[in-house]
Design an enzyme around this catalytic site. Structure first.
Site, PDB file in Angstrom:
ATOM      1  N   ARG A 173       0.607  -1.262  -0.049  1.00 27.83           N
ATOM      2  CA  ARG A 173      -0.059   0.118  -0.066  1.00 27.83           C
ATOM      3  C   ARG A 173       0.726   1.218  -0.094  1.00 27.83           C
ATOM      4  NH1 ARG A 173      -1.232   4.880   1.863  1.00 27.83           N
ATOM      5  NH2 ARG A 173      -0.498   4.190   3.711  1.00 27.83           N
ATOM      6  N   HIS A 205       4.260   4.138  13.621  1.00 30.50           N
ATOM      7  CA  HIS A 205       4.458   4.281  12.102  1.00 30.50           C
ATOM      8  C   HIS A 205       5.625   4.947  11.885  1.00 30.50           C
ATOM      9  CE1 HIS A 205       2.765   4.157   7.913  1.00 30.50           C
ATOM     10  NE2 HIS A 205       3.387   5.471   7.953  1.00 30.50           N
ATOM     11  N   HIS A 207       9.152   6.209   9.639  1.00 29.05           N
ATOM     12  CA  HIS A 207       9.959   6.428   8.609  1.00 29.05           C
ATOM     13  C   HIS A 207      11.436   6.359   8.754  1.00 29.05           C
ATOM     14  CE1 HIS A 207       6.512   7.229   5.277  1.00 29.05           C
ATOM     15  NE2 HIS A 207       6.100   7.214   6.374  1.00 29.05           N
ATOM     16  N   CYS A 259      11.285   6.638  -3.671  1.00 28.41           N
ATOM     17  CA  CYS A 259      12.581   6.245  -4.715  1.00 28.41           C
ATOM     18  C   CYS A 259      13.510   7.138  -4.688  1.00 28.41           C
ATOM     19  CB  CYS A 259      11.761   6.065  -6.041  1.00 28.41           C
ATOM     20  SG  CYS A 259      12.952   5.721  -7.215  1.00 28.41           S
ATOM     21  N   ASN A 287       8.735   3.562   4.960  1.00 30.97           N
ATOM     22  CA  ASN A 287       8.614   3.075   6.473  1.00 30.97           C
ATOM     23  C   ASN A 287       9.971   2.353   6.481  1.00 30.97           C
ATOM     24  OD1 ASN A 287       5.228   2.439   5.319  1.00 30.97           O
ATOM     25  ND2 ASN A 287       6.014   3.821   7.122  1.00 30.97           N
TER      26      ASN A 287
END
Lengths: 315, 315
Positions: A18, A218, A220, A251, A262
């Site tokens: 996702r 969550h 990153h 990217c 993540n």
């Protein structure tokens, strides 16, 4: 939720299909998405976020959400979840075989919320009320709460712990008013500026006020501190994490800097193994899935453990 | 050594030009090496490991050691060091303007030592005795000690804390016998299998036995846990680290897996900034050096912070 599990058990929700694929240039085939999700489901992962029911004009990467979720051959005991942002998206999701995971979200940073949803925090919360009522009508009584930008915002800078407490309080009140319970409250390091001491400060403040609230992270890995933050979270008793296979998401060769991925699922699983936490995940199979994800996106993903053989000795 | 500095001051030795370039395919020009070293010296780094005085047949990447160290325009207050493994290498170094940093090394894993130096630990130690005597003859009384494979070995597997204690004891005894003091004892995670709890166990055991011994960490990020290990080291009072600009060292596209790089210097500096440690290093200039290192090797390096703008707010 986790009372029946060992206190060393760490629940990981896989975000690669996702959030990861959503950050890639459009063009990944439905078949590739399904193949990755099916591979991930073989690893022992209990939850895989598969798609977003969002506007295909704005997010063409997720235009095949219905096709993806319909084509997966499901395994028992795996939740195949999806994301939506409003009632329309929830209705789309309900028409599919997706495992419905109700979410109620807010943003600790007003500005971030405004820029991303064109709504004030108050308006956002009203939207969530509408969603909560739709959940109730669908017989769903438990949601996951998400607080975006809990550790910093690219517009507002520092986010005080008070703002995070206020955000959680808003969601809890909304839950009480609509009859929705929370399985966990996710603190999102949306822009990847969390640090060990910020995590400690915020988590301590929340635990002081709501000792029984289950927190999740969550994170990153925008600035290299993602796994260190996860380690600090584990040390502080956090047992739920979102993560992305291979570190998929953002990217580096497309200049898509804001969307850095993540934390890498298999690196997190390896860290858990090292530190004596259980995940129920087969690391070898997960590494194989990560290599599949690399073949699908056609580039090296940032995860580390996949690059080397596992140490042959017990860790 | 660090008594005149703040206890929040972290000393970083830059390993990119030496350990990093040594892991790259041969062919990096002397001019590029000198350019990177000169750029690194502008950042506030106090020590840069520039080259190896080793057998050019075995390590062609370092065949221009003398040329590199001679061509650098030196800045004051920066140490431009080099590596050697034996007396012949030390003699070569002495004939150059390199800043001599005497080292005395051992391997916690006998097998690793045998495979890399074709010597038993005892034979290796005798070689170090010869070196120690050469240091004394050259008027050098202080060395840095290095214990290789302190947290695991690809041949022997787990390395017990007792083996690390034994290795340190050997080096300390050698120092006493030859009149060499130690400025610090470096624990090397040679194959990148250190974990937070291994670090804690080993460091605790050493501190129990030698409370005043200054410890340093030479970490590799082979499995994604490098910066987390550095964080744990910082928490335990370690104030000296080796690191490599951009994470240079070990090329993932050349299958050079065993040589995965040191932890990334600028990511470590960023972590230090976040957690309130001083390094004396200008992060922006260091990121510029990292981008130069990428241009030199012609590929993306794994460091993260260079990929994004710094948060505009105080950390």
């Amino acid at each position: 939720m986790s009372t029946q599990k060992s206190t060393r058990f760490v629940q990981i929700c896989e975000e690669g299909p996702r959030e990861g694929f959503q950050s890639e240039p459009p063009g990944i085939s439905t078949a590739d998405k399904v193949a990755l999700i099916e591979a991930l489901a073989e690893t022992g992962l209990q939850e895989i976020n598969c798609c977003s029911f969002v506007n295909p004009q704005q997010v063409p990467q997720m235009a095949d959400a219905e096709a993806v979720i319909t084509q997966i051959r499901k395994r028992a005991k795996v939740k195949y979840t999806g994301l939506w942002l409003n009632q329309k998206g929830f209705e789309r999701a309900q028409a599919t075989p997706v495992d419905l995971k109700p979410t109620l979200v807010t943003s600790a940073s007003e500005t971030f919320g405004m820029r991303n949803t064109k709504q004030t925090r108050k308006q956002m919360l009203e939207g969530q009320r509408t969603l909560a009522q739709a959940y109730k009508s669908a017989g769903l009584n438990t949601a996951a709460g998400y607080v975006f930008t809990a550790f910093g915002c690219n517009y507002e800078g520092e986010i005080s712990p008070e703002k995070v407490l206020g955000s959680i309080s808003d969601l809890l009140t909304l839950g009480q008013e609509t009859g929705m319970a929370y399985e966990a409250m996710y603190l999102c390091d949306t822009i990847g500026t969390a640090s060990p001491h910020k995590l400690q400060t915020v988590i301590d403040a929340i635990k002081m006020r709501w000792p029984d609230l289950e927190l999740a992270l969550h994170l990153h890995d925008t600035r290299g501190t993602g796994l260190t933050n996860a380690y600090v979270g584990l040390q502080m008793g956090i047992r739920r994490f979102d993560a992305s296979v291979g570190g998929l998401g953002g990217c580096p060769f497309a200049g898509n800097k804001a969307a850095a991925g993540n934390i890498c699922t298999e690196d997190l699983v390896y860290l858990c193994l090292l530190e004596g936490y259980e995940t129920g995940i087969d690391l070898d199979k997960l590494i194989a899935s990560s290599l599949l994800a690399e073949r699908i996106v056609g580039r090296k993903l940032p995860g580390k453990i996949k690059e080397v053989r596992l140490p042959s000795f017990s860790t």
